[in-house]
Design an enzyme around this catalytic site. Sequence first.
Site, PDB file in Angstrom:
ATOM      1  N   CYS A 146       0.839  -1.196   0.000  1.00 10.49           N
ATOM      2  CA  CYS A 146       0.000   0.000   0.000  1.00 10.49           C
ATOM      3  C   CYS A 146       0.875   1.248   0.000  1.00 10.49           C
ATOM      4  O   CYS A 146       2.066   1.188   0.295  1.00 10.49           O
ATOM      5  CB  CYS A 146      -0.897   0.002   1.236  1.00 10.49           C
ATOM      6  SG  CYS A 146      -1.821  -1.538   1.450  1.00 10.49           S
ATOM      7  N   ARG A 160       1.604   1.423  -6.023  1.00 10.54           N
ATOM      8  CA  ARG A 160       1.770   0.474  -4.921  1.00 10.54           C
ATOM      9  C   ARG A 160       0.469  -0.247  -4.576  1.00 10.54           C
ATOM     10  O   ARG A 160       0.469  -1.208  -3.797  1.00 10.54           O
ATOM     11  CB  ARG A 160       2.283   1.195  -3.679  1.00 10.54           C
ATOM     12  CG  ARG A 160       3.616   1.888  -3.871  1.00 10.54           C
ATOM     13  CD  ARG A 160       4.029   2.604  -2.597  1.00 10.54           C
ATOM     14  NE  ARG A 160       4.339   1.665  -1.539  1.00 10.54           N
ATOM     15  CZ  ARG A 160       5.535   1.158  -1.313  1.00 10.54           C
ATOM     16  NH1 ARG A 160       6.557   1.495  -2.073  1.00 10.54           N
ATOM     17  NH2 ARG A 160       5.744   0.311  -0.324  1.00 10.54           N
ATOM     18  N   TRP A 203      -3.617  -1.894  -1.455  1.00  8.38           N
ATOM     19  CA  TRP A 203      -3.612  -3.189  -2.136  1.00  8.38           C
ATOM     20  C   TRP A 203      -4.102  -4.191  -1.102  1.00  8.38           C
ATOM     21  O   TRP A 203      -3.459  -4.405  -0.077  1.00  8.38           O
ATOM     22  CB  TRP A 203      -2.217  -3.540  -2.622  1.00  8.38           C
ATOM     23  CG  TRP A 203      -2.172  -4.805  -3.437  1.00  8.38           C
ATOM     24  CD1 TRP A 203      -2.454  -4.944  -4.763  1.00  8.38           C
ATOM     25  CD2 TRP A 203      -1.816  -6.122  -2.969  1.00  8.38           C
ATOM     26  NE1 TRP A 203      -2.305  -6.255  -5.150  1.00  8.38           N
ATOM     27  CE2 TRP A 203      -1.915  -7.000  -4.074  1.00  8.38           C
ATOM     28  CE3 TRP A 203      -1.437  -6.636  -1.736  1.00  8.38           C
ATOM     29  CZ2 TRP A 203      -1.637  -8.355  -3.977  1.00  8.38           C
ATOM     30  CZ3 TRP A 203      -1.167  -7.993  -1.634  1.00  8.38           C
ATOM     31  CH2 TRP A 203      -1.267  -8.830  -2.749  1.00  8.38           C
ATOM     32  N   ASN A 214       0.570  -0.104   6.116  1.00  4.47           N
ATOM     33  CA  ASN A 214       1.062  -0.975   5.050  1.00  4.47           C
ATOM     34  C   ASN A 214       1.721  -2.161   5.712  1.00  4.47           C
ATOM     35  O   ASN A 214       2.574  -1.993   6.592  1.00  4.47           O
ATOM     36  CB  ASN A 214       2.077  -0.222   4.172  1.00  4.47           C
ATOM     37  CG  ASN A 214       2.660  -1.106   3.078  1.00  4.47           C
ATOM     38  OD1 ASN A 214       2.075  -2.127   2.724  1.00  4.47           O
ATOM     39  ND2 ASN A 214       3.818  -0.729   2.552  1.00  4.47           N
ATOM     40  N   GLY A 215       1.339  -3.366   5.314  1.00  2.00           N
ATOM     41  CA  GLY A 215       1.933  -4.558   5.920  1.00  2.00           C
ATOM     42  C   GLY A 215       0.863  -5.530   6.373  1.00  2.00           C
ATOM     43  O   GLY A 215      -0.319  -5.417   6.009  1.00  2.00           O
ATOM     44  N   GLU A 259      10.234 -13.615 -19.487  1.00  2.46           N
ATOM     45  CA  GLU A 259       9.898 -12.218 -19.207  1.00  2.46           C
ATOM     46  C   GLU A 259       8.848 -11.702 -20.180  1.00  2.46           C
ATOM     47  O   GLU A 259       7.924 -10.974 -19.784  1.00  2.46           O
ATOM     48  CB  GLU A 259      11.166 -11.363 -19.271  1.00  2.46           C
ATOM     49  CG  GLU A 259      10.959  -9.874 -19.076  1.00  2.46           C
ATOM     50  CD  GLU A 259      10.373  -9.495 -17.736  1.00  2.46           C
ATOM     51  OE1 GLU A 259       9.948  -8.333 -17.590  1.00  2.46           O
ATOM     52  OE2 GLU A 259      10.311 -10.359 -16.817  1.00  2.46           O
ATOM     53  N   LYS A 290       5.137 -10.273 -19.057  1.00  3.37           N
ATOM     54  CA  LYS A 290       4.620  -8.954 -19.416  1.00  3.37           C
ATOM     55  C   LYS A 290       3.215  -9.073 -20.005  1.00  3.37           C
ATOM     56  O   LYS A 290       2.331  -8.286 -19.682  1.00  3.37           O
ATOM     57  CB  LYS A 290       5.542  -8.253 -20.435  1.00  3.37           C
ATOM     58  CG  LYS A 290       6.867  -7.771 -19.887  1.00  3.37           C
ATOM     59  CD  LYS A 290       6.784  -6.520 -19.051  1.00  3.37           C
ATOM     60  CE  LYS A 290       6.713  -6.801 -17.581  1.00  3.37           C
ATOM     61  NZ  LYS A 290       7.755  -7.504 -16.923  1.00  3.37           N
ATOM     62  N   GLU A 350       0.692  -9.958 -17.257  1.00  3.39           N
ATOM     63  CA  GLU A 350       0.478  -8.885 -16.294  1.00  3.39           C
ATOM     64  C   GLU A 350      -0.496  -7.831 -16.796  1.00  3.39           C
ATOM     65  O   GLU A 350      -1.352  -7.364 -16.035  1.00  3.39           O
ATOM     66  CB  GLU A 350       1.814  -8.196 -15.966  1.00  3.39           C
ATOM     67  CG  GLU A 350       2.726  -8.992 -15.061  1.00  3.39           C
ATOM     68  CD  GLU A 350       4.026  -8.266 -14.804  1.00  3.39           C
ATOM     69  OE1 GLU A 350       4.460  -8.214 -13.643  1.00  3.39           O
ATOM     70  OE2 GLU A 350       4.621  -7.731 -15.769  1.00  3.39           O
ATOM     71  N   HIS A 389       8.334 -31.750 -25.226  1.00  7.25           N
ATOM     72  CA  HIS A 389       8.068 -32.557 -24.039  1.00  7.25           C
ATOM     73  C   HIS A 389       6.755 -32.158 -23.369  1.00  7.25           C
ATOM     74  O   HIS A 389       6.644 -32.207 -22.145  1.00  7.25           O
ATOM     75  CB  HIS A 389       9.231 -32.449 -23.056  1.00  7.25           C
ATOM     76  CG  HIS A 389      10.515 -32.975 -23.610  1.00  7.25           C
ATOM     77  ND1 HIS A 389      10.847 -34.312 -23.580  1.00  7.25           N
ATOM     78  CD2 HIS A 389      11.529 -32.349 -24.247  1.00  7.25           C
ATOM     79  CE1 HIS A 389      12.031 -34.487 -24.161  1.00  7.25           C
ATOM     80  NE2 HIS A 389      12.467 -33.312 -24.580  1.00  7.25           N
ATOM     81  N   LYS A 437       3.200  -2.537  -7.474  1.00  8.86           N
ATOM     82  CA  LYS A 437       4.580  -2.439  -7.927  1.00  8.86           C
ATOM     83  C   LYS A 437       5.564  -3.067  -6.946  1.00  8.86           C
ATOM     84  O   LYS A 437       6.458  -3.797  -7.325  1.00  8.86           O
ATOM     85  CB  LYS A 437       4.930  -0.962  -8.131  1.00  8.86           C
ATOM     86  CG  LYS A 437       6.323  -0.714  -8.685  1.00  8.86           C
ATOM     87  CD  LYS A 437       6.409  -1.133 -10.121  1.00  8.86           C
ATOM     88  CE  LYS A 437       7.763  -0.848 -10.731  1.00  8.86           C
ATOM     89  NZ  LYS A 437       7.841  -1.428 -12.071  1.00  8.86           N
TER      90      LYS A 437
END
Length: 614
Positions: A2, A27, A75, A101-102, A487, A491, A494, A510, A609
């Site tokens: 947050c 955030r 968040w 936050n936490g 990566e 992307k 996301e 495979h 983020k």
Amino acid sequence: MCGIVGYIGKKEAFPILIKGLRRLEYRGYDSAGVALINDNGDLNVCKTKGKVDNLVEFCSDKDTTGCVGIAHTRWATHGEPSSVNAHPHYSESKNLAIIHNGIIENYADLKEKLLAKGVHFQSDTDTEVLVQLVEYIMKRKELDLLTAVQVALYQVIGAYAIAIIDKRDPNQIIAARKQSPLVVGIGDGEFFLASDASPIVEYTDRVAYLEDGNIAVLRLGEELKVVDVLDRKLHLDVQTVDLNLGQLEKGGYPHFMLKEIFEQPDCLTNCMRGRVNVDMDNVVLSSVIDYKQQLLAAKRFIIVACGTSWHAGLIGKQIIENYCRIPVEVEYASEFRYRNPVINPDDVVIAISQSGETADTLAAVKLAKDHGAFIYGICNAIGSSIPRATHTGCYIHVGPEIGVASTKAFTGQVTVLTMLALALAKEKGTIRHERYMEVVRELHTIPEKMRKVLKQNSRIADLSRTFTYARNFLYLGRGYSYPVALEGALKLKEISYIHAEGYPAAEMKHGPIALIDSDMPVVVIATRNAMYEKVLSNIQEVKARKGKVIAIVTEGDDTISRIADEVIELPCTIECLEPLLATIPLQILAYHIAVCKGLDVDQPRNLAKSVTVE
């Protein structure tokens, strides 16, 4: 994850808090809220589900006056996103308001005890438990706010960054941190508070980064006071931050993500400045000079990271092993910290994190230090927790990254890992001088070659429209290109919400080959290197099953271009540096597919983020 903002001074707090929330919205953006104490001594809390814009609209007819306030963008962890669960939270009397936050791990036990004492709760959050606990202690023991916070935090298990205000004492904010970032800005007769320095730098360049266990008292007319839960006075270094405000704005781009993609050539130039010398024939890292003995004595390197940083670590593993001849392991920090890993005093643990606050990576650093390993940090955020917890390291210096989906931080991390490998290999004598010179000089040309790749933005944008229909993507690569495939897939997942998987190209046979049909786009990194013929065979296998191939090839390739459905060309470079170029078209492709789908590119759903909680 947050975002926290606070202000106390002589200015109206609301505009400062809202601007700060906008800069911290990366955030978390499930809900937002603000608490203000006005001149009449009223404590007004306004909060709503959704983004900061929703909060501004909600507050349009509310009393937002006052020169002291705290604000929060969330968040969600405990309790679904809603107006009720949004921060700030009142205490039962509505004398106190808190933002947090936490995660308070023992919140259920604390809540049960408070319920037994007759305390009533309004939300499902762990945060409300904390403010109710503080108020209960104040009443029961007749304590002031600071002392009650100290007593409460002594009982708390978990991670937190908090700010709390009391309408009966409107001249102070109490803030505290443990395993979640918190920065105090010191102005002229005013204080600022934030999760990072970005909301502060517009007003002052003097900041103090709180350490774990710090409780800060921001009181008007007094100097910043920092104590611990036992009320021992602590010293805190005040630093000067140098942050360009232009880096925090979109600068004419429609999204931060596109801006940050296009910033990469300049960012890598900044990353290499002072490290790759003027003649382009040497790499100098002060961390290698100052800690040469520990680094050269290493029997093993262990890279710990999460998400995009983990993909950068996979590339770093290959470069370090290739040139330094040291075994390297790459671990998800979240797994490493919990599986009782074997760590020796002659290990070097490399922790990679854009924010420098990633909870799992920070915990992995602590675990490795406790076992006597030497810790090397690679971070972007100056003054963040991981650089302060490591023995040495290297900042990537790519500037603030606001878009939630990482772009320039990834290429910055790969660049630093490359420079680290080169500097160590030279000291160890494990790289031929001619090869060393070749790589260093080629590294210096990468920013200009990136600019050439970026010129294909419009064509990739056109191409992306073809693939907005897709429900699945497969990304294939070999060698240095395999982490690029991972990566690229990340992307796309996301920001476009399309399921995508990255695979080593040879592993396709495979299992994943069963998925391929005419509706399956397959992105293949097929640059002309030692693995070229092998990857060419993999492309032919995909085409034989009617898969749609988007190939990333070396400029001038006339073989794959005849087979693939679409081709994106890259300038020729050394194989170990190809990821720096190959990742850019994949970033652009993901961006434009998401834009075509009408999605929020900078703030994709469910993400934040900086992952500062488990």
